[in-house]
Motif scaffolding. Sequence first.
Motif, PDB file in Angstrom:
ATOM      1  N   GLU A 335       2.888 -11.325  -5.802  1.00 24.49           N
ATOM      2  CA  GLU A 335       1.596 -10.771  -6.234  1.00 24.49           C
ATOM      3  C   GLU A 335       1.536  -9.268  -5.964  1.00 24.49           C
ATOM      4  O   GLU A 335       1.011  -8.506  -6.785  1.00 24.49           O
ATOM      5  CB  GLU A 335       0.459 -11.488  -5.512  1.00 24.49           C
ATOM      6  CG  GLU A 335       0.220 -12.909  -5.999  1.00 24.49           C
ATOM      7  CD  GLU A 335      -1.030 -13.526  -5.406  1.00 24.49           C
ATOM      8  OE1 GLU A 335      -1.817 -12.794  -4.761  1.00 24.49           O
ATOM      9  OE2 GLU A 335      -1.236 -14.744  -5.594  1.00 24.49           O
ATOM     10  N   LYS A 339       0.967  -6.272  -8.697  1.00 25.62           N
ATOM     11  CA  LYS A 339      -0.011  -5.185  -8.573  1.00 25.62           C
ATOM     12  C   LYS A 339       0.668  -3.834  -8.762  1.00 25.62           C
ATOM     13  O   LYS A 339       0.104  -2.919  -9.379  1.00 25.62           O
ATOM     14  CB  LYS A 339      -0.696  -5.252  -7.214  1.00 25.62           C
ATOM     15  CG  LYS A 339      -1.629  -6.448  -7.046  1.00 25.62           C
ATOM     16  CD  LYS A 339      -2.185  -6.523  -5.636  1.00 25.62           C
ATOM     17  CE  LYS A 339      -3.065  -7.756  -5.446  1.00 25.62           C
ATOM     18  NZ  LYS A 339      -3.535  -7.894  -4.044  1.00 25.62           N
ATOM     19  N   LYS A 342       0.902  -2.690 -12.110  1.00 27.21           N
ATOM     20  CA  LYS A 342      -0.407  -2.385 -12.704  1.00 27.21           C
ATOM     21  C   LYS A 342      -1.063  -3.615 -13.341  1.00 27.21           C
ATOM     22  O   LYS A 342      -1.887  -3.478 -14.261  1.00 27.21           O
ATOM     23  CB  LYS A 342      -0.306  -1.262 -13.742  1.00 27.21           C
ATOM     24  CG  LYS A 342       0.408  -0.010 -13.251  1.00 27.21           C
ATOM     25  CD  LYS A 342      -0.265   0.600 -12.035  1.00 27.21           C
ATOM     26  CE  LYS A 342       0.465   1.856 -11.576  1.00 27.21           C
ATOM     27  NZ  LYS A 342      -0.116   2.411 -10.320  1.00 27.21           N
ATOM     28  N   CYS A 343      -0.686  -4.804 -12.880  1.00 25.16           N
ATOM     29  CA  CYS A 343      -1.378  -6.005 -13.349  1.00 25.16           C
ATOM     30  C   CYS A 343      -2.784  -6.026 -12.765  1.00 25.16           C
ATOM     31  O   CYS A 343      -2.971  -5.764 -11.565  1.00 25.16           O
ATOM     32  CB  CYS A 343      -0.642  -7.270 -12.906  1.00 25.16           C
ATOM     33  SG  CYS A 343       0.818  -7.645 -13.877  1.00 25.16           S
ATOM     34  N   LYS A 344      -3.757  -6.350 -13.582  1.00 22.13           N
ATOM     35  CA  LYS A 344      -5.121  -6.486 -13.090  1.00 22.13           C
ATOM     36  C   LYS A 344      -5.254  -7.791 -12.315  1.00 22.13           C
ATOM     37  O   LYS A 344      -4.454  -8.710 -12.476  1.00 22.13           O
ATOM     38  CB  LYS A 344      -6.098  -6.456 -14.262  1.00 22.13           C
ATOM     39  CG  LYS A 344      -6.075  -5.146 -15.040  1.00 22.13           C
ATOM     40  CD  LYS A 344      -7.013  -5.202 -16.238  1.00 22.13           C
ATOM     41  CE  LYS A 344      -6.947  -3.909 -17.058  1.00 22.13           C
ATOM     42  NZ  LYS A 344      -7.806  -3.976 -18.259  1.00 22.13           N
ATOM     43  N   SER A 345      -6.287  -7.857 -11.481  1.00 19.76           N
ATOM     44  CA  SER A 345      -6.465  -9.036 -10.626  1.00 19.76           C
ATOM     45  C   SER A 345      -6.490 -10.325 -11.422  1.00 19.76           C
ATOM     46  O   SER A 345      -5.927 -11.346 -11.012  1.00 19.76           O
ATOM     47  CB  SER A 345      -7.753  -8.901  -9.806  1.00 19.76           C
ATOM     48  OG  SER A 345      -7.665  -7.776  -8.956  1.00 19.76           O
ATOM     49  N   ASN A 346      -7.148 -10.282 -12.585  1.00 14.92           N
ATOM     50  CA  ASN A 346      -7.256 -11.500 -13.394  1.00 14.92           C
ATOM     51  C   ASN A 346      -6.003 -11.784 -14.213  1.00 14.92           C
ATOM     52  O   ASN A 346      -5.928 -12.778 -14.932  1.00 14.92           O
ATOM     53  CB  ASN A 346      -8.473 -11.413 -14.322  1.00 14.92           C
ATOM     54  CG  ASN A 346      -8.368 -10.250 -15.310  1.00 14.92           C
ATOM     55  OD1 ASN A 346      -7.534  -9.368 -15.137  1.00 14.92           O
ATOM     56  ND2 ASN A 346      -9.216 -10.251 -16.316  1.00 14.92           N
ATOM     57  N   GLU A 347      -4.972 -10.912 -14.110  1.00 16.93           N
ATOM     58  CA  GLU A 347      -3.733 -11.104 -14.858  1.00 16.93           C
ATOM     59  C   GLU A 347      -2.574 -11.567 -13.977  1.00 16.93           C
ATOM     60  O   GLU A 347      -1.533 -11.990 -14.483  1.00 16.93           O
ATOM     61  CB  GLU A 347      -3.331  -9.792 -15.547  1.00 16.93           C
ATOM     62  CG  GLU A 347      -4.323  -9.277 -16.569  1.00 16.93           C
ATOM     63  CD  GLU A 347      -3.972  -7.908 -17.095  1.00 16.93           C
ATOM     64  OE1 GLU A 347      -4.422  -7.568 -18.200  1.00 16.93           O
ATOM     65  OE2 GLU A 347      -3.235  -7.159 -16.392  1.00 16.93           O
ATOM     66  N   ILE A 348      -2.772 -11.489 -12.662  1.00 18.29           N
ATOM     67  CA  ILE A 348      -1.653 -11.733 -11.744  1.00 18.29           C
ATOM     68  C   ILE A 348      -1.136 -13.165 -11.832  1.00 18.29           C
ATOM     69  O   ILE A 348       0.070 -13.400 -11.890  1.00 18.29           O
ATOM     70  CB  ILE A 348      -2.064 -11.387 -10.299  1.00 18.29           C
ATOM     71  CG1 ILE A 348      -2.225  -9.867 -10.174  1.00 18.29           C
ATOM     72  CG2 ILE A 348      -1.031 -11.891  -9.303  1.00 18.29           C
ATOM     73  CD1 ILE A 348      -2.698  -9.408  -8.818  1.00 18.29           C
TER      74      ILE A 348
END
Length: 778
Positions: A335, A339, A342-348
């Motif tokens: 995780e 991040k 640059k993955c958003k929280s809802n994309e992880i």
Amino acid sequence: MYSVKWDRKTRGIKLIKSGDGEIPPIVRPVFYEELDILGFGRFWDYPKVDEPLLWNVGRYYYYNGEKVAKVSGGGFYEAPKLELFKKDLALESVDIDGMIIENEEIMDSVVHTTLDFISSVYENYMNKVDMVVVAFSGGKDSTVLLDLVQRILAPDEYIVVFNDTTMELPPTYEFIEKEIKHRYPNLNLFVAKYEKPAIEMWKKIGIPSRVHRWCCTVYKTVPTIKLIREIVGKEYPQVLIYDGVRGDESQKRAKLSRVSKGKHLQQINVHPIIEWNSAMVYLYTFIRDLPLNKLYRFGVARVGCAVCPFESQWKETILWSKFRDEVKPYLDLIEEYAKNRKCKSNEIKDFINAGAWKKRIGGRVLGVKDKVNIIENKNKNVVINIDNPNENWFEWVKTLGKVVVGNPSGFIEIKGAQYPFKWQRNTDGLKITFLSEINRDVLLYIKNVSYKTAYCVKCGTCEIECPSSAISIDSGKIRIDELKCTNCHRCLMFVDRGCVVADSFKISMVVKSMGSLTRYKTFGMRKEWLEEFFLDPEKWWSENSLGSVQKESMKLWLTDAEIVKVKDNKRVLSEVGCLLMSIGVHDLFTWAVIWTNLSKNSPLIGWYIQKLPWGRIYTRNELMEALGDEYRARTKRNAITELIQLLDNTPLGAELKIGIPIKKGKTTTAIEKKGLSAEDTSRIQPLAILYTLYRYAERVNRYHFTVSELYEESAPEGPYKLFGIQKSTLEAVLRGLEERYGKDWINVELVADLDNINLNPKRKSLDILKLYRGVWND
């Protein structure tokens, strides 16, 4: 190899001698625990018993020979989807005793043949080796292997080695302690274990991936080799190893002989059950009433580490459902990696479920910087700056040859040649300046010494790679025994940059071609133009049959194809051009090389291979539309004209199937981007494929990569992007290349889930042309 069919009398399976089986031999039994995890209890009634209830092949479930369900999807954060073909089933367990009777005759024959083989190999090698080892993983295959061996050999005639990666799951440890040690109380069982937990090295080296498989080397190979050396009391013992490798796990394993040489130690690998299929392994387990690792009852097809880049989505479903505490620390690191990307929280979670982390290449988003800066000056001097080195450069450089170090100068003597240098320490690192020209091979060695110095974490890999045991760790520091070191450079060349950490942290750069999309003056290269050029490359510039605009166009095509180069402000024939000229325009190898070179240097060809999928027909208008709104209509029209003329007037189009012209009268109205079929590929010299691989390696600055990554959308080139060669066909070509030209050119690992391609960093793509032309001289 025996085939398998359903045995409806016992709700089980039955081996048959013919090849007319109903089901693949990879069938496995399914127990109630797996059904509970999947949620089948909502739809079916079944007893919670020790015996299996039905069978699985891939994603399908079979009951009494009938396909009753399919499972798809799944992952750490995603439940699998159930598709029921039969509802309201009342399951009965498999009649194990009856199934054993049905398979007794064949299994007796198979088992006795295997036992005789184990015995004959032992008798042949017992006086030639220092130790006999049985490799044990806690899986079904190694359990069957162990049982077979112990039926032949006495407990004091062999040892059993279990490799504890610290990532094993609780049922595996429990299986060994409660089942194996209880069933075989006189077993000489040893545990090979790395001194640091895996989670710690994940943080130091970076999360493993299908490209960066450092974990297998560090946590399996290193501790096992060290343990055997310690037990035998020799630095390079001769060992006979019985393992549970089976042929139906991969095409490469299927080609293994029952006895083969290992990579490390003076090692002989014996594969007693290489010809067994999965059905036979399970039948033997039931016949002998062997214990079974509980992971199989949960639905795991293969026992292994808690988190692995080669795991299936289905196994990840089981891990999250049953072993959340064990996998959570590793998922936290993944995780964190997401991040950094640059993955958003809802994309992880989607990122993890899609397995995107498994494709990590290099250290761009690991939060590390390149600690080694190498400057190759025009005067041939090389300057190396190492920031905060982890090890002593002057120690590692001993692997190259004789080293004499003064202050502030010294030299390295390699095969009679001396390479003088100056050095300077500062608070942050070390600077080494070489004072004379360094040849290509030596420079590669020096670079890798520098990478090892910068990144070494004492993982132990170099120790076991060294064939003379010259590398050791003393008081936390690397030591090179100059009396033992033969300067074979194996420790410098077993992986890109000579170090698993440096390789993992490498920032891979793919530089995109820049320049005008339409640069060829509305003309494509033609075969007859190239033939005329090759007749007299020097005279061509002043005397040729082309018009002035055509000549200007051809000049640009020749440049982008790397046939000519600019020297002293004029274009002259390059070394590539010289070799292609001697090969000739009537050889498809020449055109395969030209297309490969154009893919990097020509924005138009780069667009074509990257943006247009294979297997489609494109009209002129569709090609123009595919260029988008970035260009004016005239620019697009000219570019497509240049492309179509190139494909129409050279073997690239119709013969290499890169874009087959479709004509209406004499006018080409469309092209079919068909690609090479398996039959077409067989007509192409395999060295043309090897050339594309070395070009790919040079472009991404990595000589170790995977077949899979060549088929990813982001791949800048490669056999698929360039020629549309399908994966199975490419793998066959790769095996042929390795067999014909040897591992010094290409070494492939196409085993189970592995699809690694290892090229020689000392070789260049230009060397492939020399090899094809017959002028290669190592």
